[in-house]
Design a protein around this motif. Structure first.
Motif, PDB file in Angstrom:
ATOM      1  N   PHE A 188      -5.795  -5.868   2.101  1.00 33.30           N
ATOM      2  CA  PHE A 188      -4.584  -5.485   2.829  1.00 33.30           C
ATOM      3  C   PHE A 188      -4.898  -4.452   3.900  1.00 33.30           C
ATOM      4  O   PHE A 188      -5.728  -3.557   3.699  1.00 33.30           O
ATOM      5  CB  PHE A 188      -3.537  -4.921   1.863  1.00 33.30           C
ATOM      6  CG  PHE A 188      -2.812  -5.979   1.088  1.00 33.30           C
ATOM      7  CD1 PHE A 188      -1.681  -6.596   1.604  1.00 33.30           C
ATOM      8  CD2 PHE A 188      -3.268  -6.371  -0.168  1.00 33.30           C
ATOM      9  CE1 PHE A 188      -1.010  -7.584   0.885  1.00 33.30           C
ATOM     10  CE2 PHE A 188      -2.611  -7.350  -0.893  1.00 33.30           C
ATOM     11  CZ  PHE A 188      -1.473  -7.953  -0.368  1.00 33.30           C
ATOM     12  N   TYR A 189      -4.190  -4.581   5.021  1.00 31.41           N
ATOM     13  CA  TYR A 189      -4.353  -3.704   6.174  1.00 31.41           C
ATOM     14  C   TYR A 189      -2.989  -3.217   6.657  1.00 31.41           C
ATOM     15  O   TYR A 189      -1.947  -3.734   6.262  1.00 31.41           O
ATOM     16  CB  TYR A 189      -5.046  -4.459   7.319  1.00 31.41           C
ATOM     17  CG  TYR A 189      -6.502  -4.720   7.074  1.00 31.41           C
ATOM     18  CD1 TYR A 189      -7.475  -3.870   7.594  1.00 31.41           C
ATOM     19  CD2 TYR A 189      -6.920  -5.811   6.305  1.00 31.41           C
ATOM     20  CE1 TYR A 189      -8.824  -4.095   7.355  1.00 31.41           C
ATOM     21  CE2 TYR A 189      -8.266  -6.037   6.063  1.00 31.41           C
ATOM     22  CZ  TYR A 189      -9.213  -5.182   6.591  1.00 31.41           C
ATOM     23  OH  TYR A 189     -10.541  -5.400   6.360  1.00 31.41           O
TER      24      TYR A 189
ATOM     25  N   LYS B   3      -6.036  -0.378   9.996  1.00 30.93           N
ATOM     26  CA  LYS B   3      -6.587   0.448   8.915  1.00 30.93           C
ATOM     27  C   LYS B   3      -6.534  -0.334   7.613  1.00 30.93           C
ATOM     28  O   LYS B   3      -5.518  -0.942   7.292  1.00 30.93           O
ATOM     29  CB  LYS B   3      -5.760   1.734   8.761  1.00 30.93           C
ATOM     30  CG  LYS B   3      -5.865   2.679   9.928  1.00 30.93           C
ATOM     31  CD  LYS B   3      -4.986   3.897   9.697  1.00 30.93           C
ATOM     32  CE  LYS B   3      -5.157   4.951  10.750  1.00 30.93           C
ATOM     33  NZ  LYS B   3      -4.583   4.654  12.023  1.00 30.93           N
ATOM     34  N   ARG B   4      -7.618  -0.258   6.874  1.00 30.01           N
ATOM     35  CA  ARG B   4      -7.649  -0.922   5.569  1.00 30.01           C
ATOM     36  C   ARG B   4      -6.806  -0.118   4.581  1.00 30.01           C
ATOM     37  O   ARG B   4      -6.943   1.095   4.481  1.00 30.01           O
ATOM     38  CB  ARG B   4      -9.080  -1.055   5.079  1.00 30.01           C
ATOM     39  CG  ARG B   4      -9.168  -1.886   3.817  1.00 30.01           C
ATOM     40  CD  ARG B   4     -10.399  -2.686   3.768  1.00 30.01           C
ATOM     41  NE  ARG B   4     -10.427  -3.414   2.503  1.00 30.01           N
ATOM     42  CZ  ARG B   4     -11.336  -4.271   2.204  1.00 30.01           C
ATOM     43  NH1 ARG B   4     -12.303  -4.531   3.056  1.00 30.01           N
ATOM     44  NH2 ARG B   4     -11.324  -4.900   1.056  1.00 30.01           N
ATOM     45  N   VAL B   5      -5.945  -0.798   3.865  1.00 33.36           N
ATOM     46  CA  VAL B   5      -5.028  -0.159   2.921  1.00 33.36           C
ATOM     47  C   VAL B   5      -5.614  -0.184   1.511  1.00 33.36           C
ATOM     48  O   VAL B   5      -5.435   0.749   0.739  1.00 33.36           O
ATOM     49  CB  VAL B   5      -3.653  -0.882   2.933  1.00 33.36           C
ATOM     50  CG1 VAL B   5      -2.751  -0.378   1.848  1.00 33.36           C
ATOM     51  CG2 VAL B   5      -2.989  -0.714   4.291  1.00 33.36           C
ATOM     52  N   THR B   6      -6.309  -1.259   1.165  1.00 33.75           N
ATOM     53  CA  THR B   6      -6.867  -1.413  -0.181  1.00 33.75           C
ATOM     54  C   THR B   6      -8.376  -1.257  -0.128  1.00 33.75           C
ATOM     55  O   THR B   6      -9.029  -1.865   0.709  1.00 33.75           O
ATOM     56  CB  THR B   6      -6.535  -2.806  -0.758  1.00 33.75           C
ATOM     57  OG1 THR B   6      -6.859  -3.807   0.223  1.00 33.75           O
ATOM     58  CG2 THR B   6      -5.080  -2.927  -1.137  1.00 33.75           C
ATOM     59  N   GLU B   7      -8.895  -0.450  -1.039  1.00 33.78           N
ATOM     60  CA  GLU B   7     -10.343  -0.293  -1.124  1.00 33.78           C
ATOM     61  C   GLU B   7     -10.971  -1.572  -1.666  1.00 33.78           C
ATOM     62  O   GLU B   7     -11.960  -2.073  -1.160  1.00 33.78           O
ATOM     63  CB  GLU B   7     -10.660   0.885  -2.043  1.00 33.78           C
ATOM     64  CG  GLU B   7     -12.002   1.498  -1.776  1.00 33.78           C
ATOM     65  CD  GLU B   7     -12.204   2.745  -2.596  1.00 33.78           C
ATOM     66  OE1 GLU B   7     -13.151   2.742  -3.402  1.00 33.78           O
ATOM     67  OE2 GLU B   7     -11.416   3.702  -2.439  1.00 33.78           O
TER      68      GLU B   7
ATOM     69  N   ALA C 174       0.119   3.505  -0.035  1.00 35.64           N
ATOM     70  CA  ALA C 174      -0.898   3.697   1.010  1.00 35.64           C
ATOM     71  C   ALA C 174      -0.309   3.414   2.396  1.00 35.64           C
ATOM     72  O   ALA C 174      -0.594   4.137   3.357  1.00 35.64           O
ATOM     73  CB  ALA C 174      -2.104   2.796   0.747  1.00 35.64           C
ATOM     74  N   VAL C 175       0.533   2.398   2.494  1.00 29.39           N
ATOM     75  CA  VAL C 175       1.201   2.085   3.772  1.00 29.39           C
ATOM     76  C   VAL C 175       2.094   3.256   4.180  1.00 29.39           C
ATOM     77  O   VAL C 175       2.080   3.693   5.334  1.00 29.39           O
ATOM     78  CB  VAL C 175       2.005   0.766   3.672  1.00 29.39           C
ATOM     79  CG1 VAL C 175       2.888   0.563   4.903  1.00 29.39           C
ATOM     80  CG2 VAL C 175       1.067  -0.423   3.496  1.00 29.39           C
TER      81      VAL C 175
ATOM     82  N   PRO D 142      13.301  -2.910   7.747  1.00 24.17           N
ATOM     83  CA  PRO D 142      12.936  -1.594   7.199  1.00 24.17           C
ATOM     84  C   PRO D 142      11.857  -1.732   6.127  1.00 24.17           C
ATOM     85  O   PRO D 142      11.836  -2.713   5.378  1.00 24.17           O
ATOM     86  CB  PRO D 142      14.245  -1.079   6.593  1.00 24.17           C
ATOM     87  CG  PRO D 142      15.321  -1.846   7.277  1.00 24.17           C
ATOM     88  CD  PRO D 142      14.730  -3.184   7.614  1.00 24.17           C
ATOM     89  N   LYS D 143      10.970  -0.745   6.061  1.00 19.96           N
ATOM     90  CA  LYS D 143       9.847  -0.796   5.110  1.00 19.96           C
ATOM     91  C   LYS D 143      10.289  -1.091   3.686  1.00 19.96           C
ATOM     92  O   LYS D 143       9.731  -1.969   3.028  1.00 19.96           O
ATOM     93  CB  LYS D 143       9.071   0.532   5.128  1.00 19.96           C
ATOM     94  CG  LYS D 143       8.089   0.654   6.235  1.00 19.96           C
ATOM     95  CD  LYS D 143       7.066   1.729   5.989  1.00 19.96           C
ATOM     96  CE  LYS D 143       7.586   3.050   5.583  1.00 19.96           C
ATOM     97  NZ  LYS D 143       8.050   3.946   6.625  1.00 19.96           N
TER      98      LYS D 143
END
Length: 198
Positions: A131-132, A107-111, A182-183, A155-156
């Motif tokens: 970014f994805y 999935k694309r994270v940044t437009e 977004a992530v 961890p994130k």
């Protein structure tokens, strides 16, 4: 040696060159990337690969090419006229052995592309990065030692902090908070889906 590997070795890779406004101004063979000036930009992709434990994969880059030996997400150049998503799917396969069936879920994270300046071997390289995010199982990852020296699942929040503090290849000066948000939203959406199925 496999036929595909031989074809890949013999294929001339071309990068499109852009100006600061994102306008195409020319092309360059991959081997001449080191000759780019500070006014010239390339395009690339980076992916937050997230496992079933909600950890993000961090790579230590192989000691070759752009930003050797640095910590990174799964990342790479956009070759020639590839679309960004095509490049991301290719990089996921080349670096992490994640096949096309699974990587199609990226999935694309940044437009918009993010303008980032990477330090590599004492020079600054300018990139517009898309970014994805991809959610996989740990067992789906079989990294290539030609591309990646080592991987770790972290961890994130630890990964976000490594990026914010400049301890990865990503420049410290950029504001990544919208990307991180977004992530998180993608991960939380997946968690919600799993709860609804139960």
């Amino acid at each position: 040696m496999k036929k595909i590997e031989i074809e890949k070795q013999n294929k001339l890779i071309i990068y499109n060159i852009y100006n600061i406004n994102g306008e195409l101004i020319g092309t360059i063979p991959k081997e001449q990337e080191g000759r780019l000036s500070v006014e010239e930009w390339l395009k690339g992709v980076s992916c937050f690969v997230i496992n079933e434990d909600n950890e993000i994969l961090i790579e230590k880059r192989a000691d070759k090419g752009l930003t050797p030996g640095k910590l990174d997400l799964c990342s790479g150049h956009i070759d020639g006229n590839e679309l960004a998503t095509q490049a991301m799917i290719r990089e996921l396969d080349e670096e992490l052995g994640i096949g096309i069936e699974k990587s199609l879920n990226v999935k694309r994270v940044t437009e918009k592309e993010c303008p980032l300046n990477f330090e590599s071997n004492g020079k600054i390289k300018n990139f517009f990065i898309s970014f994805y995010c991809l959610q996989v199982k740990k067992e789906d990852v079989k990294f290539s030692r030609d591309e990646v020296e080592a991987i770790a699942w972290l961890p994130k929040q630890k990964v976000f902090q490594l990026i914010r503090s400049g301890k990865t290849k990503f420049p410290k000066e950029f504001d990544y908070e919208q990307i991180f948000s977004a992530v998180e939203n993608i991960c939380n959406g997946k968690k919600q889906e799993n709860k609804e199925r139960e």
